[in-house]
Design an enzyme around this catalytic site. Structure first.
Site, PDB file in Angstrom:
ATOM      1  N   SER A  31      35.317  46.679  36.821  1.00 15.63           N
ATOM      2  CA  SER A  31      33.870  46.546  36.985  1.00 15.63           C
ATOM      3  C   SER A  31      33.392  46.681  38.426  1.00 15.63           C
ATOM      4  O   SER A  31      32.211  46.918  38.666  1.00 15.63           O
ATOM      5  CB  SER A  31      33.384  45.211  36.418  1.00 15.63           C
ATOM      6  OG  SER A  31      34.036  44.134  37.064  1.00 15.63           O
ATOM      7  N   ASP A 315      26.300  38.409  41.249  1.00 14.93           N
ATOM      8  CA  ASP A 315      26.430  37.432  40.165  1.00 14.93           C
ATOM      9  C   ASP A 315      27.651  36.561  40.460  1.00 14.93           C
ATOM     10  O   ASP A 315      28.103  36.509  41.607  1.00 14.93           O
ATOM     11  CB  ASP A 315      26.504  38.125  38.797  1.00 14.93           C
ATOM     12  CG  ASP A 315      27.702  39.059  38.652  1.00 14.93           C
ATOM     13  OD1 ASP A 315      28.653  38.966  39.445  1.00 14.93           O
ATOM     14  OD2 ASP A 315      27.684  39.898  37.726  1.00 14.93           O
ATOM     15  N   HIS A 318      30.676  39.500  41.011  1.00 17.64           N
ATOM     16  CA  HIS A 318      30.590  40.806  41.652  1.00 17.64           C
ATOM     17  C   HIS A 318      29.778  40.787  42.936  1.00 17.64           C
ATOM     18  O   HIS A 318      28.798  40.053  43.053  1.00 17.64           O
ATOM     19  CB  HIS A 318      29.979  41.814  40.674  1.00 17.64           C
ATOM     20  CG  HIS A 318      30.724  41.897  39.383  1.00 17.64           C
ATOM     21  ND1 HIS A 318      30.357  41.189  38.264  1.00 17.64           N
ATOM     22  CD2 HIS A 318      31.836  42.584  39.052  1.00 17.64           C
ATOM     23  CE1 HIS A 318      31.220  41.442  37.279  1.00 17.64           C
ATOM     24  NE2 HIS A 318      32.124  42.287  37.742  1.00 17.64           N
TER      25      HIS A 318
END
Length: 351
Positions: A31, A315, A318
């Site tokens: 991600s 967040d 990340h």
């Protein structure tokens, strides 16, 4: 999803476009560099909704796990590409000539890593997808010898392993790995599989490969929430396990370079590039996140902080675009010899 790279001192660094020294750029990862491959998967690890992308050109939530560009986007600019490298999920026709992004939130070296989140594209599957891309390039270019030479000039970046710890080893209720291996054994198991995967990438034509190590994932907000802080201000057992993995990275690239003398593999030392002062507010996320679930992602349509440029984390997992800038720039042009081994991506591109 995945745990991140952690920075303390952030600065604005302009990106200067230049003619690409390489014809294409292929991206493998999770991600941290996913740019939309998970959007249509049945998974919790997707972020195709606001406030993700609020600072991306057009303010669109493209599936990037940040407020703006991720480190692969920025590296692409540094390499001189005018357009973003397209996600494999949507890449069509001649788009693939400039490269493809195969990254997938939740993905790991081990195929089962991240299954608690739902569907994801493991590194093994990303490599299979790349082989299909190579066959498509051969059709487009109508000359297999030329395609082989073309691929050998491209840059490849690979960043894997965080989910093998966060969404595998340190989740004993879902995975058995921590009962089968101690941390040192597990690092060996991961490196053995990773070596074979990177050898497979070489077999598919890669000759310029940058392998990113893991950051201090024990300092991410979600890990601190889950396990609590040690005196260091982070989760020591997670960082200690990750350090065992990173310790094996230099011997990994040395072995590959000795075995494949017509190629060059380099190691990007993400832990050295990233650091966090636990006493600072560096582990406070910019957006309102779902820390009470497995996700730790921004709540849909919530208003984030108004100054993400002052935050390390977007967040609970990340980094912000600003933090991604630091990672990309120091991977591209090392600030110190410890940032990369045996060279940085800029020098790798010019080989």
């Amino acid at each position: 999803m995945i745990m991140l790279i952690i920075f303390f001192k952030l600065q604005i660094i302009p990106v200067i476009r230049a003619k690409p020294p390489v014809p294409c750029y292929f991206i493998f990862g999770d991600s941290l560099v996913d740019n939309g491959n998970n959007n249509n998967l049945q998974t919790q690890a997707k972020v195709n909704y606001p406030p993700y992308g609020v600072d991306f050109p057009g303010g669109n939530a493209t599936g990037r796990f940040s407020n703006g560009e991720n480190s692969a986007d920025i590296l692409g600019k540094l390499l001189g590409f005018d357009n973003y490298i397209p996600p494999y999920a949507t890449a069509r026709g001649e788009e693939i000539l400039q490269g493809v992004n195969y990254a997938s939130g939740g993905a790991g070296i081990r195929s089962e890593s991240g299954r608690n989140l739902g569907a994801r594209i493991s590194l093994d599957q990303q490599l299979r997808n790349h082989r299909f891309t190579v066959s498509r390039l051969g059709v487009l270019q109508r000359n297999t010898s030329y395609t082989k030479e073309y691929l050998g000039k491209c840059i490849y970046t690979v960043g894997m392993g965080s989910n093998d710890y966060i969404n595998n080893y340190f989740m004993p209720s879902n995975f058995s790995t921590s009962s089968l291996y101690n941390p040192d054994e597990y690092a060996d198991v991961l490196i053995q599989q990773y070596t074979k995967q990177l050898e497979s990438l070489y077999d598919a034509g890669a000759r310029k490969v940058a392998v990113f190590g893991l950051g201090l994932i024990g300092c991410t907000p979600f890990q601190i929430y889950t396990f609590g802080k040690n005196a260091s201000g982070c989760v020591d057992k997670v960082n200690d396990a990750v350090a065992l993995f990173n310790k094996r990275m230099t011997p990994l690239v040395d072995g590959l370079n000795n075995n494949f003398t017509d190629a060059k593999f380099i190691y990007i030392n993400t832990t050295h590039i990233s650091h966090l002062d636990p006493a600072s507010s560096g582990n406070t996320p910019c957006c309102i996140s779902s820390v009470y679930s497995d996700k730790g992602q921004c709540e849909p349509n919530q208003h984030p902080c108004t100054n993400p440029q002052n935050y390390v984390f977007w967040d609970h997992h990340h980094p912000t675009e600003k933090a991604n800038n630091v990672t990309a720039w120091r991977a591209y042009k090392a600030t110190t010899p410890l940032d990369s081994y045996p060279m940085d991506i800029r020098r790798l591109a010019l080989r």
